[in-house]
Scaffold this active site. Sequence first.
Site, mmCIF file in Angstrom:
data_model
loop_
_atom_site.group_PDB
_atom_site.id
_atom_site.type_symbol
_atom_site.label_atom_id
_atom_site.label_comp_id
_atom_site.label_asym_id
_atom_site.label_seq_id
_atom_site.Cartn_x
_atom_site.Cartn_y
_atom_site.Cartn_z
ATOM 1 N N GLY A 266 -11.277 4.714 3.519
ATOM 2 C CA GLY A 266 -12.651 4.246 3.726
ATOM 3 C C GLY A 266 -13.171 4.457 5.141
ATOM 4 N N SER A 267 -12.276 4.468 6.131
ATOM 5 C CA SER A 267 -12.730 4.616 7.519
ATOM 6 C C SER A 267 -13.491 5.917 7.692
ATOM 7 C CB SER A 267 -11.531 4.614 8.482
ATOM 8 O OG SER A 267 -10.848 3.396 8.384
ATOM 9 N N HIS B 259 -7.515 10.030 4.307
ATOM 10 C CA HIS B 259 -6.961 8.965 5.153
ATOM 11 C C HIS B 259 -7.107 9.327 6.628
ATOM 12 C CE1 HIS B 259 -4.395 7.834 1.525
ATOM 13 N NE2 HIS B 259 -5.015 6.731 1.846
ATOM 14 N N ASN C 56 -10.370 0.680 0.479
ATOM 15 C CA ASN C 56 -9.331 0.566 1.500
ATOM 16 C C ASN C 56 -9.853 1.033 2.857
ATOM 17 O OD1 ASN C 56 -7.737 0.049 -0.721
ATOM 18 N ND2 ASN C 56 -6.130 1.508 -0.160
ATOM 19 N N ASP D 37 0.845 -1.200 0.000
ATOM 20 C CA ASP D 37 0.000 0.000 0.000
ATOM 21 C C ASP D 37 0.884 1.254 0.000
ATOM 22 O OD1 ASP D 37 -2.450 1.332 0.102
ATOM 23 O OD2 ASP D 37 -2.562 1.265 2.289
ATOM 24 N N HIS D 38 0.608 2.178 -0.898
ATOM 25 C CA HIS D 38 1.360 3.431 -1.017
ATOM 26 C C HIS D 38 2.869 3.200 -1.160
ATOM 27 C CE1 HIS D 38 -2.044 6.109 -0.606
ATOM 28 N NE2 HIS D 38 -2.507 5.306 0.325
HETATM 29 P P1 13P Z 1 -8.213 4.711 6.367
HETATM 30 O O1 13P Z 1 -7.167 4.403 7.384
HETATM 31 O O2 13P Z 1 -8.694 6.113 6.441
HETATM 32 O O3 13P Z 1 -9.322 3.713 6.366
HETATM 33 O O4 13P Z 1 -7.493 4.607 4.939
HETATM 34 C C1 13P Z 1 -6.912 3.407 4.551
HETATM 35 C C2 13P Z 1 -6.242 3.566 3.230
HETATM 36 O O5 13P Z 1 -6.747 4.197 2.339
HETATM 37 C C3 13P Z 1 -4.952 2.898 3.044
HETATM 38 O O6 13P Z 1 -4.381 3.178 1.816
#
Ligand code: 13P
Length: 286
Positions: free
Chosen positions: A212-213, A180, A232, A82-83
């Site tokens: 997504g959180s 994020h 995500n 991720d990233h």
């Molecule tokens: P959150 O931690 O805001 O859910 O984001 C996760 C994310 O996008 C990881 O790349």
Amino acid sequence: MYESMKGMLAKANAEGYAVMAINAFNLETARGVITAAEEMDAPIIIDLLQDHVKSFFDCDILTRPIIKMAQAAHVPVAINLDHGSDIAHLKRCLHEGFSSVMCDASAYDAQENARITREIVELAQIYGASVEAEVGNMGRIDESGALLTDDDMYTDPDVAIEFIRATGVDCLAVSYGSTHGDYPEGYVPTFHFDIVEKIKQATGTPLVLHGGSGAGDDNMRRSVEAGINKINVGTDYMIAQREFVARALAENPGYDYPTLVEDSWRAGVATIKHYIEISGSAGRAR
Ligand code: 13P
């Protein structure tokens, strides 16, 4: 079943749902992700954030046991860096067996982003791995909890359409309202679904929602309708575990530590199962 995101997201795209990608940072949190997916009979992506891989567990050590867990799972599991913004490190992760990588060159201008991404797409093909990239940038939240967003964060659909054609990426993260991390109490972000719809109509490529959180269940469902095929979530999974630990220690300061660690990842499983339900991926393992 250990897979790349390519086939997983192609199926989600054809059938109109999204696969959840959950941040994990060690064996326990990865086990929580697989457990939730198995209990929901859903395909799943374990998102290993570059910074976590570098700080907590070097990739050659971490990857092998997680791949073994993925291979033993009853549902399709992908492991995605991720990233991945450090290209040398990303290449090493491909070599170590990651089935997917996110090549995050979004800090560069669109042309340079496309040039770097294209090179990684060609390299990943040799490994049979899939590639995610990002055009636009998510807003962010500073240490005080203030939301830092501006018009520049949104993905320009025309730039994204050209980027997809130039690079051949398997999926693209687009910025259309999410951020994020944890939002301030009660804040629900405004999403510009037309950005997703326009890119999807023009390219048919699986698109990705980051941050997504706290995005809100309705925003997530509408995102899937607009063309999102990967969602995500990281922070909410971590919060569920942190809150469990805080409660458990408040009630019992002498909690047996190995049991506390074991119980904490289990406490995060319900959060992942909720998102699997919202994404429409429950029961889609086959
Ligand atoms: P959150 O931690 O805001 O859910 O984001 C996760 C994310 O996008 C990881 O790349």
